[in-house]
Design an enzyme around this catalytic site. Structure first.
Site, PDB file in Angstrom:
ATOM      1  N   LYS A  24     -25.306 -75.792  12.617  1.00  0.00           N
ATOM      2  CA  LYS A  24     -25.383 -75.478  14.004  1.00  0.00           C
ATOM      3  C   LYS A  24     -26.044 -74.013  13.707  1.00  0.00           C
ATOM      4  O   LYS A  24     -27.090 -73.476  14.453  1.00  0.00           O
ATOM      5  CB  LYS A  24     -23.871 -75.313  14.619  1.00  0.00           C
ATOM      6  CG  LYS A  24     -24.178 -74.999  15.993  1.00  0.00           C
ATOM      7  CD  LYS A  24     -22.620 -75.047  16.617  1.00  0.00           C
ATOM      8  CE  LYS A  24     -22.272 -76.413  16.698  1.00  0.00           C
ATOM      9  NZ  LYS A  24     -20.770 -76.574  17.205  1.00  0.00           N
ATOM     10  N   ARG A  28     -17.508 -71.179  17.585  1.00  0.00           N
ATOM     11  CA  ARG A  28     -17.777 -72.578  17.273  1.00  0.00           C
ATOM     12  C   ARG A  28     -17.733 -72.703  15.773  1.00  0.00           C
ATOM     13  O   ARG A  28     -18.428 -71.834  15.123  1.00  0.00           O
ATOM     14  CB  ARG A  28     -18.930 -73.221  18.043  1.00  0.00           C
ATOM     15  CG  ARG A  28     -19.233 -73.223  19.380  1.00  0.00           C
ATOM     16  CD  ARG A  28     -20.245 -73.968  19.963  1.00  0.00           C
ATOM     17  NE  ARG A  28     -20.411 -74.492  21.082  1.00  0.00           N
ATOM     18  CZ  ARG A  28     -20.993 -73.791  22.236  1.00  0.00           C
ATOM     19  NH1 ARG A  28     -21.409 -72.310  21.768  1.00  0.00           N
ATOM     20  NH2 ARG A  28     -20.893 -74.086  23.456  1.00  0.00           N
ATOM     21  N   GLY A  57     -13.516 -83.086  13.907  1.00  0.00           N
ATOM     22  CA  GLY A  57     -12.194 -83.050  13.339  1.00  0.00           C
ATOM     23  C   GLY A  57     -11.763 -81.663  13.213  1.00  0.00           C
ATOM     24  O   GLY A  57     -10.758 -81.290  12.872  1.00  0.00           O
ATOM     25  N   MET A  95     -12.315 -77.226  14.409  1.00  0.00           N
ATOM     26  CA  MET A  95     -11.794 -76.645  15.555  1.00  0.00           C
ATOM     27  C   MET A  95     -12.814 -76.811  16.533  1.00  0.00           C
ATOM     28  O   MET A  95     -14.281 -76.596  16.237  1.00  0.00           O
ATOM     29  CB  MET A  95     -11.811 -74.990  15.284  1.00  0.00           C
ATOM     30  CG  MET A  95     -10.894 -74.511  16.338  1.00  0.00           C
ATOM     31  SD  MET A  95     -10.916 -72.750  16.428  1.00  0.00           S
ATOM     32  CE  MET A  95     -12.671 -72.226  17.122  1.00  0.00           C
ATOM     33  N   ARG A  97     -29.442 -80.637  16.620  1.00  0.00           N
ATOM     34  CA  ARG A  97     -29.276 -81.147  15.365  1.00  0.00           C
ATOM     35  C   ARG A  97     -29.720 -82.518  15.441  1.00  0.00           C
ATOM     36  O   ARG A  97     -30.004 -83.197  16.553  1.00  0.00           O
ATOM     37  CB  ARG A  97     -27.638 -81.664  15.299  1.00  0.00           C
ATOM     38  CG  ARG A  97     -26.841 -82.052  16.225  1.00  0.00           C
ATOM     39  CD  ARG A  97     -25.566 -82.085  15.807  1.00  0.00           C
ATOM     40  NE  ARG A  97     -25.042 -82.695  17.017  1.00  0.00           N
ATOM     41  CZ  ARG A  97     -23.519 -82.601  17.285  1.00  0.00           C
ATOM     42  NH1 ARG A  97     -22.595 -82.321  16.451  1.00  0.00           N
ATOM     43  NH2 ARG A  97     -22.793 -83.365  18.377  1.00  0.00           N
ATOM     44  N   HIS A 156     -11.296-112.640  -5.048  1.00  0.00           N
ATOM     45  CA  HIS A 156     -12.132-113.991  -4.583  1.00  0.00           C
ATOM     46  C   HIS A 156     -12.743-114.029  -3.101  1.00  0.00           C
ATOM     47  O   HIS A 156     -13.990-114.325  -2.952  1.00  0.00           O
ATOM     48  CB  HIS A 156     -11.232-115.166  -4.806  1.00  0.00           C
ATOM     49  CG  HIS A 156     -11.497-116.841  -4.702  1.00  0.00           C
ATOM     50  ND1 HIS A 156     -11.397-117.111  -3.432  1.00  0.00           N
ATOM     51  CD2 HIS A 156     -12.386-117.434  -5.432  1.00  0.00           C
ATOM     52  CE1 HIS A 156     -11.980-118.310  -3.374  1.00  0.00           C
ATOM     53  NE2 HIS A 156     -12.517-117.982  -4.500  1.00  0.00           N
ATOM     54  N   SER A 187     -26.432-108.310 -19.320  1.00  0.00           N
ATOM     55  CA  SER A 187     -26.090-107.984 -17.958  1.00  0.00           C
ATOM     56  C   SER A 187     -24.829-107.292 -17.650  1.00  0.00           C
ATOM     57  O   SER A 187     -23.823-108.059 -18.310  1.00  0.00           O
ATOM     58  CB  SER A 187     -26.346-109.449 -17.125  1.00  0.00           C
ATOM     59  OG  SER A 187     -25.763-109.267 -15.793  1.00  0.00           O
ATOM     60  N   CYS A 219     -24.889-107.044 -12.421  1.00  0.00           N
ATOM     61  CA  CYS A 219     -24.762-108.380 -11.631  1.00  0.00           C
ATOM     62  C   CYS A 219     -22.977-108.283 -11.100  1.00  0.00           C
ATOM     63  O   CYS A 219     -22.680-108.943 -10.415  1.00  0.00           O
ATOM     64  CB  CYS A 219     -24.592-109.548 -12.534  1.00  0.00           C
ATOM     65  SG  CYS A 219     -23.522-109.817 -13.768  1.00  0.00           S
ATOM     66  N   TYR A 238     -33.017-104.530 -13.701  1.00  0.00           N
ATOM     67  CA  TYR A 238     -32.918-104.875 -12.355  1.00  0.00           C
ATOM     68  C   TYR A 238     -31.419-104.767 -11.983  1.00  0.00           C
ATOM     69  O   TYR A 238     -30.397-104.451 -12.885  1.00  0.00           O
ATOM     70  CB  TYR A 238     -33.126-106.479 -12.557  1.00  0.00           C
ATOM     71  CG  TYR A 238     -32.372-107.215 -13.306  1.00  0.00           C
ATOM     72  CD1 TYR A 238     -31.008-107.775 -12.784  1.00  0.00           C
ATOM     73  CD2 TYR A 238     -32.703-107.483 -14.618  1.00  0.00           C
ATOM     74  CE1 TYR A 238     -30.197-108.549 -13.570  1.00  0.00           C
ATOM     75  CE2 TYR A 238     -31.795-108.394 -15.206  1.00  0.00           C
ATOM     76  CZ  TYR A 238     -30.647-108.686 -14.767  1.00  0.00           C
ATOM     77  OH  TYR A 238     -29.532-109.541 -15.562  1.00  0.00           O
TER      78      TYR A 238
HETATM   79  C1  PEP Z   1     -18.258-108.783 -13.482  1.00  0.00           C
HETATM   80  O1  PEP Z   1     -17.183-108.904 -13.987  1.00  0.00           O
HETATM   81  O2  PEP Z   1     -18.786-108.028 -13.007  1.00  0.00           O
HETATM   82  C2  PEP Z   1     -18.995-110.107 -12.950  1.00  0.00           C
HETATM   83  C3  PEP Z   1     -20.034-110.328 -12.485  1.00  0.00           C
HETATM   84  O3  PEP Z   1     -18.221-111.306 -13.307  1.00  0.00           O
HETATM   85  P1  PEP Z   1     -17.217-111.704 -12.600  1.00  0.00           P
HETATM   86  O4  PEP Z   1     -16.916-111.087 -11.057  1.00  0.00           O
HETATM   87  O5  PEP Z   1     -17.609-113.149 -12.247  1.00  0.00           O
HETATM   88  O6  PEP Z   1     -15.920-111.536 -13.407  1.00  0.00           O
END
Ligand code: PEP
Ligand code: MG
Length: 900
Positions: free
Chosen positions: A27, A97, A106, A108, A341, A463, A790, A857, A877
């Site tokens: 501000k 302000r 959140g 004053m 802003r 899961h 990976s 991954c 990647y």
């Molecule tokens: C991991 O552990 O990051 C992974 C990709 O394998 P999973 O989630 O299947 O254990």
């Protein structure tokens, strides 16, 4: 020289500017900037954020030089405004302000009209010839100062106002006469005294000092802290305090106040959007006491002012190069800007504004990419709950619970408590929401049938979360305050009980669950990109999405792959821009249709022969799936992982399931029970899983390698360019990899030689046990070494922290609260610890094998902050669930842009 803590603006010049947000707050920096670019702004000064920082790092004391500095700047302000604090001829009144570097509710709220006391109010009434207005301003000031600065309950003042109106026989505040308001002021002062135990301060400087202190203290209120945590705002010094000469919008019919956006913040269209009130102060607009008029109507009410305001709108947008959210006041026909802003906007508006501004030549494509974040894109990709209906449901106390936002989008449907019911109800054409304590592979069909899944336990890599995300399905996990009663088929929370069949609306992007129906709107992007719907492809949203993704691809260096286990998921991921598969979890294929019976046969097998026989039944299924995946990923690498979970996950969990298994396998139920018992582990996540399965049952590894390579040969023969990458999970020692790699290579080479097809493949490993990352050079080194890594950051996080990935929900809120963790480490990578192991693994791995291909991954592959980190440590990647691919592409581009 003493440190400078206060910065003035006014009369066309300013000590600060828009680049000084860290010190002056958003501000303050923008008020200074507007002043210097010739926008009319009442003069004032900013007490810098450093004062707030100092206060909290010096035992709640202020810098010794501050008082004198403020005195000097008050004098400057008095000169600029031509008015003096406490003066009866020409009194200076100010607003106070808060304002941090990042806009942050959140803290004053505003105090207006500071500087008034009995004498000044009387003198002011005479001077402006409007006693009513003077006493109205005074009573507002006592109320605001009491409420905001001293914590007096606002309601206590309201009671006095209502009494005054009743006594006067009027309905509205503005019908009270000057004398009546004067009386209200005296009543308010009594409330103040009774509540605070002190007299209302009459000295303007005293009032100001107390207000400045209140702003500084509001930085640490639980509300403000909670907001910072939720929005992940870290590392700020504190709040600044802005003291500004008042402009009065309540001076009659030629005065007013309003708020506006330079473009429509919900749709993003390039139209002036906002509202204003005649004869009012700012708080009236916000408080909703009177209904404001749309900004366009100002054209008729005050055409000249509208023109001036519209010119300022264009000027500000041009100057800042982004949509602005402004506040203004008109005092007796003179327009003043009180704030500008960057305006908050919906995902759709963010994309539209950035895309439009590129077309208008106002910003570059790279700048546009910077302004869109993952959540914005998400809103384009998934259905959302109707925002106004959701807001009104929440204000009607229909918020049932809030869990972790595990799967995107939104859904409304009828609650069921078992996977079988989800399937059955879905078949009857009903939309269902599956509510479970947790899910297991047995629930997958039910999850597929449900519009959304909710669990009361589990974290972001549980899961339910992993499966739902891979399907782009709305999902909330870890909602620990849900009390689920499977027998009664009810779920209770927040004083409400939802029964089977009752309607629940779920917002997977925020984790909120709301009782009752809330309409959702679908995404034309998904219809256009994934389903190839030609009508959807004609929409502007679709076009914008494609353009933005193309711009991102032009910039990013990281490749974005996907985690996919079926040809269908691979196809979706390709449509969303994935360039290869980073993780195919083969166990997911074991659950389709009847396949699980072959898996169970394999588990029950007493001899190697019997096991081989059962495994042979699985081979054609796997091969067929791999063929489909290779076909969809023509030309791109496909990393396929050997079986990973502990075998007990494939066995039935209840008596009925065990009975069915015994009948099908032609054995006594006691045999099934014994097997389940023997496979029971105290700590399955650290038990007989990952590569340990194939080390003990090498025939599993042989079958999977065979299925992969046969599928590759079959597809290659049809002209598909196949690039199989076979991956060994969960190694901690290089020997584990070497033993299995040898089996894989022997199996693969024999098939390739026999078929005479030119297929090349790689064998690599997951890096998900801390030890493996520390000896990564041994794993990748030599002829027998891994050809790619990976990083499985789900397990790596689990094992580095020692937090169970499925049970973090039970203590995470407390850990966030006590600031032990800043965020869920399963959601966003812990750069310092887990990230260090990734970096170390990459460096050592490439020492062992120069140029080693490295990717990630774990679920972090779809988290923007983590993607940027992975870019920084030199991964090739990232791989994420199909529907996260666009977000990862955008984040990968932003990583490059932010480096510049
Ligand atoms: C991991 O552990 O990051 C992974 C990709 O394998 P999973 O989630 O299947 O254990
Ligand atoms: Mg793992």
């Amino acid at each position: 020289m003493a440190e400078k803590y206060v910065y003035s603006w006014g009369g066309g010049t300013a000590e600060g500017n828009a680049t000084m947000k860290q010190e002056l707050g958003g501000k303050g920096a923008n008020l200074a900037e507007m002043t210097t670019i010739g926008v009319p702004v009442p003069p004032g000064f900013t007490v810098s954020t450093k004062v707030c920082g100092y206060y909290y790092s010096h035992n709640e004391t202020l810098p010794s030089t501050l008082e004198a500095e403020i005195t000097e700047h008050i004098a400057r302000l008095e000169k600029n405004k031509g008015a003096t604090f406490g003066d009866l001829e020409n009194p200076l009144l100010v607003s106070v302000r808060s304002g941090a570097a990042v806009s942050m509710p959140g803290m004053m709220d505003t105090v207006l009209n500071l500087g008034l006391n009995d004498d000044v109010a009387a003198a002011m009434g005479k001077k402006i010839n409007n006693e009513r207005m003077a006493y109205d301003s005074y009573r507002r000031f006592i109320n605001m100062f009491g409420d905001v600065v001293m914590g007096v309950d606002h309601h206590k003042f309201e009671v006095k106002l209502s009494e005054a109106k009743k006594k006067a026989g009027v309905q509205n505040d503005n019908e009270l006469s000057a004398d009546e308001l004067k009386e209200v002021c005296q009543e308010y002062k009594k409330v103040y005294e009774a509540e605070t135990g002190e007299a209302f301060p009459t000295d303007a400087r005293d009032q100001l000092d107390k207000s400045i202190m209140a702003v500084i203290k509001s930085w640490m209120t639980p509300r403000a802290e909670l907001y910072r945590q939720k929005e992940k705002i870290f590392g700020l010094e504190g709040t600044a305090v802005n003291v500004q000469a008042m402009a009065f919008g309540n001076m009659g019919q030629d005065s007013g106040t309003g708020v506006a956006f330079t473009r429509d913040p919900s749709l993003g269209t390039n139209e002036f959007y906002g509202e204003f009130l005649v004869d009012a102060q700012g708080e009236d607009v916000v408080a909703g006491i009177r209904t404001p008029m749309p900004i366009k109507e100002m054209k008729t009410v005050w055409p000249d002012i509208y023109k001036e305001l519209d010119d300022i709108r264009l000027k500000l947008e041009k100057h800042y190069g982004d949509m602005q959210d402004v506040e203004f006041t008109i005092e007796k026909g003179k327009l003043y800007m009180l704030q500008t802003r960057t305006g908050k906007r919906t995902g759709l508006a963010a994309v539209k504004i950035a895309w439009d501004m590129v077309q208008e030549g106002k910003i570059s494509k790279e700048e546009a990419l910077k302004r869109i974040d993952g959540d914005h894109l998400n809103q384009l990709l998934f259905p959302i709950l109707n925002p106004s209906e959701k807001a009104s449901a929440i204000s009607d106390n229909r918020l049932f619970s809030t869990g972790l936002p595990a799967g995107p989008g939104a859904a409304t449907g009828q609650v069921v408590f078992t996977a079988d019911d989800a399937v059955a109800w879905h078949k009857q054409g009903k939309n269902v929401i599956l509510v479970r304590k947790e899910t297991s592979p047995e629930d997958v069909a039910g999850m597929a049938s449900a519009e959304a899944c909710i669990t009361s336990t589990g974290g972001m890599t549980s899961h339910a979360a992993v499966v739902a995300r891979s399907w782009g399905k709305c999902c909330v996990v870890g909602a620990g305050d849900l009390a689920i009663d499977y027998d009664a088929k009810t779920v209770t929370c927040n004083g409400m009980t939802v029964k089977e069949g009752d309607i629940l609306a779920v917002d997977g992007s925020t984790g909120e669950m709301i009782v009752g129906e809330i309409p959702t709107s679908a995404s034309p992007v998904i219809a256009g990109v994934v389903d190839g719907d030609t009508e959807a492809q004609k929409t502007e949203v679709f076009k914008m999405f494609n353009d933005i993704m193309n711009w991102a691809d032009g910039v990013k260096k990281l490749t974005v792959r996907t985690n996919a286990d079926s040809p269908r998921d691979s196809k979706v991921a390709r449509a969303l821009g994935a360039q290869g598969i980073g993780l195919c979890r083969t166990e997911h294929m074991f659950f389709e249709g009847d396949r699980v019976w072959s898996v169970r046969k394999m588990i029950l097998a007493e001899s190697e022969e019997a096991r081989k026989e059962a495994i042979a039944e699985l081979l054609p299924y796997q091969r067929e799936d791999f063929e489909g995946i290779f076909k969809e990923m023509d030309g791109y690498g496909c990393t396929i992982r050997l079986l990973d979970p502990p075998l007990h996950e494939f066995l039935p969990g209840d008596e009925a399931g065990m009975k069915e298994m015994a009948e099908r396998m032609n054995v006594d139920i006691s045999v099934v029970k014994e097997k389940i018992e023997s496979l029971h582990e105290l700590n399955p996540m650290l038990g007989h899983r990952g590569c340990r399965l194939s080390i003990t049952y090498p025939e599993i590894c042989v079958m999977q390698a065979q299925a992969i390579i046969e599928a590759a040969c079959n597809e290659a023969k049809k002209g598909t360019v196949v690039k199989p990458e076979i991956m060994v999970p969960l190694i901690g020692k290089e020997e584990e990899f070497q033993i299995l790699a040898k089996i894989i290579r022997e199996t693969a080479d024999a098939i390739i030689a026999e078929r005479g097809v030119d297929v090349s493949y790689q064998v690599g490993t997951m890096m998900e046990i801390p030890r493996a990352t520390l000896v990564a050079d041994k794993v990748s080194g030599g002829d027998a070494g891994a050809e790619f890594f990976s990083f499985g950051t789900n397990d790596l996080t689990q094992m580095t922290f020692g937090y169970s990935r499925d049970d973090i929900g039970s203590f995470l809120p407390e850990y966030l609260d006590q600031k032990i963790l800043r965020e869920d480490p399963f959601q966003s990578i812990d750069q310092e610890g887990v990230g260090y192991l990734v970096e170390r693994g990459v460096t050592l791995g490439r020492q062992g094998r120069p140029g080693l291909k490295c990717g990630v991954c774990g679920e972090h592959g779809g988290d923007p902050a983590s993607v940027k980190f992975f870019h920084g440590v030199g991964l090739d990647y990232v791989s994420c669930s199909p529907y996260r691919v666009p977000i990862a592409r955008l984040a990968a581009a932003q990583a490059v842009i932010e480096e510049k």
